[in-house]
Design a protein around this motif. Structure first.
Motif, PDB file in Angstrom:
ATOM      1  N   GLY A  29       0.804  -1.215   0.000  1.00 28.37           N
ATOM      2  CA  GLY A  29       0.000   0.000   0.000  1.00 28.37           C
ATOM      3  C   GLY A  29       0.842   1.272   0.000  1.00 28.37           C
ATOM      4  O   GLY A  29       0.508   2.256  -0.672  1.00 28.37           O
ATOM      5  N   VAL A  30       1.939   1.259   0.725  1.00 27.01           N
ATOM      6  CA  VAL A  30       2.840   2.411   0.737  1.00 27.01           C
ATOM      7  C   VAL A  30       3.463   2.610  -0.641  1.00 27.01           C
ATOM      8  O   VAL A  30       3.580   3.744  -1.125  1.00 27.01           O
ATOM      9  CB  VAL A  30       3.924   2.242   1.831  1.00 27.01           C
ATOM     10  CG1 VAL A  30       5.029   3.259   1.683  1.00 27.01           C
ATOM     11  CG2 VAL A  30       3.300   2.338   3.211  1.00 27.01           C
ATOM     12  N   LEU A  64       1.953  14.216  -2.589  1.00 28.76           N
ATOM     13  CA  LEU A  64       1.515  14.347  -1.205  1.00 28.76           C
ATOM     14  C   LEU A  64       2.677  14.756  -0.303  1.00 28.76           C
ATOM     15  O   LEU A  64       3.807  14.309  -0.503  1.00 28.76           O
ATOM     16  CB  LEU A  64       0.947  13.022  -0.696  1.00 28.76           C
ATOM     17  CG  LEU A  64      -0.410  12.608  -1.230  1.00 28.76           C
ATOM     18  CD1 LEU A  64      -0.784  11.232  -0.687  1.00 28.76           C
ATOM     19  CD2 LEU A  64      -1.467  13.612  -0.854  1.00 28.76           C
ATOM     20  N   ARG A 112       1.064   6.514  -7.023  1.00 33.04           N
ATOM     21  CA  ARG A 112      -0.153   7.203  -7.462  1.00 33.04           C
ATOM     22  C   ARG A 112      -0.225   8.653  -7.011  1.00 33.04           C
ATOM     23  O   ARG A 112      -0.861   9.463  -7.675  1.00 33.04           O
ATOM     24  CB  ARG A 112      -1.388   6.466  -6.964  1.00 33.04           C
ATOM     25  CG  ARG A 112      -1.637   5.197  -7.688  1.00 33.04           C
ATOM     26  CD  ARG A 112      -2.986   4.675  -7.380  1.00 33.04           C
ATOM     27  NE  ARG A 112      -3.245   3.469  -8.166  1.00 33.04           N
ATOM     28  CZ  ARG A 112      -4.367   2.806  -8.106  1.00 33.04           C
ATOM     29  NH1 ARG A 112      -5.324   3.210  -7.308  1.00 33.04           N
ATOM     30  NH2 ARG A 112      -4.529   1.734  -8.845  1.00 33.04           N
ATOM     31  N   SER A 113       0.331   8.979  -5.883  1.00 32.58           N
ATOM     32  CA  SER A 113       0.245  10.339  -5.339  1.00 32.58           C
ATOM     33  C   SER A 113       1.625  10.823  -4.887  1.00 32.58           C
ATOM     34  O   SER A 113       1.856  11.035  -3.691  1.00 32.58           O
ATOM     35  CB  SER A 113      -0.728  10.388  -4.169  1.00 32.58           C
ATOM     36  OG  SER A 113      -2.005   9.954  -4.543  1.00 32.58           O
ATOM     37  N   ARG A 151       5.178  14.642   2.641  1.00 33.19           N
ATOM     38  CA  ARG A 151       5.706  13.544   3.444  1.00 33.19           C
ATOM     39  C   ARG A 151       6.563  14.130   4.573  1.00 33.19           C
ATOM     40  O   ARG A 151       7.532  14.834   4.326  1.00 33.19           O
ATOM     41  CB  ARG A 151       6.556  12.623   2.582  1.00 33.19           C
ATOM     42  CG  ARG A 151       5.830  12.231   1.312  1.00 33.19           C
ATOM     43  CD  ARG A 151       6.119  10.841   0.900  1.00 33.19           C
ATOM     44  NE  ARG A 151       5.645  10.533  -0.425  1.00 33.19           N
ATOM     45  CZ  ARG A 151       4.381  10.267  -0.735  1.00 33.19           C
ATOM     46  NH1 ARG A 151       3.464  10.340   0.188  1.00 33.19           N
ATOM     47  NH2 ARG A 151       4.030   9.961  -1.957  1.00 33.19           N
ATOM     48  N   LEU A 184       0.732   4.027  -2.954  1.00 32.29           N
ATOM     49  CA  LEU A 184       0.486   5.429  -2.642  1.00 32.29           C
ATOM     50  C   LEU A 184       1.614   6.319  -3.142  1.00 32.29           C
ATOM     51  O   LEU A 184       1.383   7.412  -3.654  1.00 32.29           O
ATOM     52  CB  LEU A 184       0.318   5.609  -1.132  1.00 32.29           C
ATOM     53  CG  LEU A 184      -0.064   6.987  -0.639  1.00 32.29           C
ATOM     54  CD1 LEU A 184      -1.424   7.391  -1.191  1.00 32.29           C
ATOM     55  CD2 LEU A 184      -0.078   7.025   0.873  1.00 32.29           C
ATOM     56  N   ARG A 185       2.848   5.845  -3.043  1.00 32.00           N
ATOM     57  CA  ARG A 185       3.990   6.622  -3.518  1.00 32.00           C
ATOM     58  C   ARG A 185       3.942   6.791  -5.040  1.00 32.00           C
ATOM     59  O   ARG A 185       4.262   7.851  -5.562  1.00 32.00           O
ATOM     60  CB  ARG A 185       5.278   5.918  -3.097  1.00 32.00           C
ATOM     61  CG  ARG A 185       6.551   6.638  -3.451  1.00 32.00           C
ATOM     62  CD  ARG A 185       6.699   7.958  -2.725  1.00 32.00           C
ATOM     63  NE  ARG A 185       7.002   7.765  -1.348  1.00 32.00           N
ATOM     64  CZ  ARG A 185       8.052   8.279  -0.737  1.00 32.00           C
ATOM     65  NH1 ARG A 185       8.921   9.007  -1.400  1.00 32.00           N
ATOM     66  NH2 ARG A 185       8.223   8.074   0.538  1.00 32.00           N
TER      67      ARG A 185
END
Length: 82
Positions: free
Chosen positions: A41-42, A52, A48-49, A54, A45-46
């Motif tokens: 999941g991380v 964001l 796809r987005s 961090r 997320l990295r």
């Protein structure tokens, strides 16, 4: 509240009927699977987005995530009840 009572009743019956060794193995498999899902999941997320914010950055981000997801999956394989 009702949902909590239903889950508690199900777990209580399960704990009474299933041997402790099998429950411990299932818990180990579930924990390893959860760690693998978090690592994947991380990574997703990295990818796809990436924009964001961090608050924490680490060098060599991708190789450790891939290795940890693979190792969690491989460790859970021999633990499976059989």
């Amino acid at each position: 509240m009702l949902n909590t009572l239903i889950v508690a009743a199900f777990i209580s019956v399960l704990a009474g009927l299933v041997p402790l060794g099998q429950l411990a193995e299932a818990t180990s498999i579930g924990t390893l699977f959860a760690f693998a899902i978090v690592n994947v999941g991380v990574l997703v997320l990295r990818y796809r987005s990436p924009e964001l914010p961090r608050s924490f950055r680490t060098p060599l981000f991708f190789p450790p995530r891939r290795c940890s997801a693979r190792s969690c999956a491989s460790w859970s394989w021999p633990v499976s009840p059989g």
